[in-house]
Design a protein around this motif. Structure first.
Motif, short mmCIF file in Angstrom:
data_model
loop_
_atom_site.label_atom_id
_atom_site.label_comp_id
_atom_site.label_asym_id
_atom_site.label_seq_id
_atom_site.Cartn_x
_atom_site.Cartn_y
_atom_site.Cartn_z
N ASN A 117 0.79 -1.22 0.00
CA ASN A 117 0.00 0.00 0.00
C ASN A 117 0.82 1.28 0.00
O ASN A 117 0.39 2.29 -0.56
CB ASN A 117 -0.95 0.03 1.20
CG ASN A 117 -2.07 -0.96 1.04
OD1 ASN A 117 -2.51 -1.23 -0.06
ND2 ASN A 117 -2.54 -1.50 2.15
N SER A 172 -2.42 14.36 -1.95
CA SER A 172 -3.89 14.40 -1.96
C SER A 172 -4.47 13.40 -2.96
O SER A 172 -5.49 12.76 -2.68
CB SER A 172 -4.39 15.81 -2.26
OG SER A 172 -4.01 16.19 -3.55
N LEU A 173 -3.82 13.22 -4.12
CA LEU A 173 -4.29 12.21 -5.07
C LEU A 173 -4.09 10.80 -4.53
O LEU A 173 -4.91 9.91 -4.77
CB LEU A 173 -3.58 12.36 -6.41
CG LEU A 173 -3.99 13.54 -7.27
CD1 LEU A 173 -3.10 13.63 -8.50
CD2 LEU A 173 -5.44 13.46 -7.65
N SER A 182 -4.27 9.90 -1.47
CA SER A 182 -5.27 9.62 -0.44
C SER A 182 -6.60 9.17 -1.04
O SER A 182 -7.37 8.49 -0.37
CB SER A 182 -5.46 10.84 0.46
OG SER A 182 -6.01 11.89 -0.28
N ILE A 183 -6.86 9.53 -2.31
CA ILE A 183 -8.11 9.10 -2.95
C ILE A 183 -7.81 8.12 -4.09
O ILE A 183 -8.62 7.97 -5.00
CB ILE A 183 -8.91 10.31 -3.46
CG1 ILE A 183 -8.10 11.12 -4.46
CG2 ILE A 183 -9.41 11.15 -2.33
CD1 ILE A 183 -8.90 12.17 -5.18
N ARG A 184 -6.69 7.44 -4.03
CA ARG A 184 -6.26 6.57 -5.14
C ARG A 184 -7.20 5.40 -5.37
O ARG A 184 -7.35 4.94 -6.49
CB ARG A 184 -4.84 6.07 -4.91
CG ARG A 184 -4.74 4.94 -3.92
CD ARG A 184 -3.33 4.51 -3.68
NE ARG A 184 -3.28 3.31 -2.88
CZ ARG A 184 -3.48 3.23 -1.60
NH1 ARG A 184 -3.76 4.31 -0.92
NH2 ARG A 184 -3.41 2.08 -0.97
N SER A 185 -7.83 4.88 -4.33
CA SER A 185 -8.70 3.72 -4.53
C SER A 185 -9.89 4.10 -5.41
O SER A 185 -10.31 3.30 -6.25
CB SER A 185 -9.18 3.18 -3.19
OG SER A 185 -9.92 4.16 -2.51
N LYS A 186 -10.41 5.29 -5.26
CA LYS A 186 -11.50 5.73 -6.12
C LYS A 186 -10.99 5.99 -7.53
O LYS A 186 -11.68 5.69 -8.51
CB LYS A 186 -12.12 6.99 -5.53
CG LYS A 186 -12.81 6.74 -4.22
CD LYS A 186 -13.41 8.00 -3.68
CE LYS A 186 -14.12 7.71 -2.40
NZ LYS A 186 -13.39 8.07 -1.22
N LEU A 187 -9.78 6.53 -7.65
CA LEU A 187 -9.22 6.80 -8.97
C LEU A 187 -8.82 5.52 -9.69
O LEU A 187 -8.96 5.42 -10.90
CB LEU A 187 -8.02 7.73 -8.86
CG LEU A 187 -8.32 9.15 -8.42
CD1 LEU A 187 -7.03 9.92 -8.20
CD2 LEU A 187 -9.19 9.85 -9.41
N GLU A 188 -8.32 4.53 -8.96
CA GLU A 188 -7.96 3.25 -9.58
C GLU A 188 -9.21 2.56 -10.11
O GLU A 188 -9.16 1.87 -11.13
CB GLU A 188 -7.26 2.34 -8.58
CG GLU A 188 -5.84 2.74 -8.30
CD GLU A 188 -5.20 1.91 -7.21
OE1 GLU A 188 -5.93 1.14 -6.53
OE2 GLU A 188 -3.99 2.03 -7.03
#
Length: 114
Positions: free
Chosen positions: A62, A101-102, A104-110
């Motif tokens: 992670n 910041s990106l 921290s929201i990587r799961s949504k972006l992936e």
């Protein structure tokens, strides 16, 4: 350097955008390489399931990629601050904050990308 001096430094917005996209792409590529390396080493069986539940394997899968990319950016930030290249210093600092910041929201972006 106080905050008012920092805000008066010229900002390279194009460099920030290019570096943010480049480093986030590298970050996603490293995550993908880690997944394929883990799958290639351990496979899909019960052993892989038990190994993936270990705390240090979870930490590696992670956070190793952000530590590598973030460490490189922190190195560049410190190097440019010592050389007093404040435009590049500010550009890399803002890029680092955007990358965090990106991440921290990587799961949504992936989910959107893959």
């Amino acid at each position: 350097m106080n905050m008012s001096d920092f805000l008066k430094i010229k900002t390279d917005f194009i460099g920030i955008g290019i570096r943010s996209v480049l480093f986030f792409g590298i970050l996603l590529l490293l995550i993908l390489i880690e997944i394929f390396a883990f799958w290639g080493i351990y496979g899909e069986g019960a052993t892989a399931s038990r190994i993936s539940e270990l705390w240090y394997v979870d930490l590696i899968l992670n956070y190793l990629s952000i530590m590598l990319v973030g460490g490189f950016l922190v190195y560049r930030i410190l190097k440019e601050y010592r050389k007093q290249e404040y435009v590049n210093f500010k550009t890399n600092l803002i890029t680092f904050l955007i990358l965090i910041s990106l991440f921290s929201i990587r799961s949504k972006l992936e989910g959107l990308i893959f």
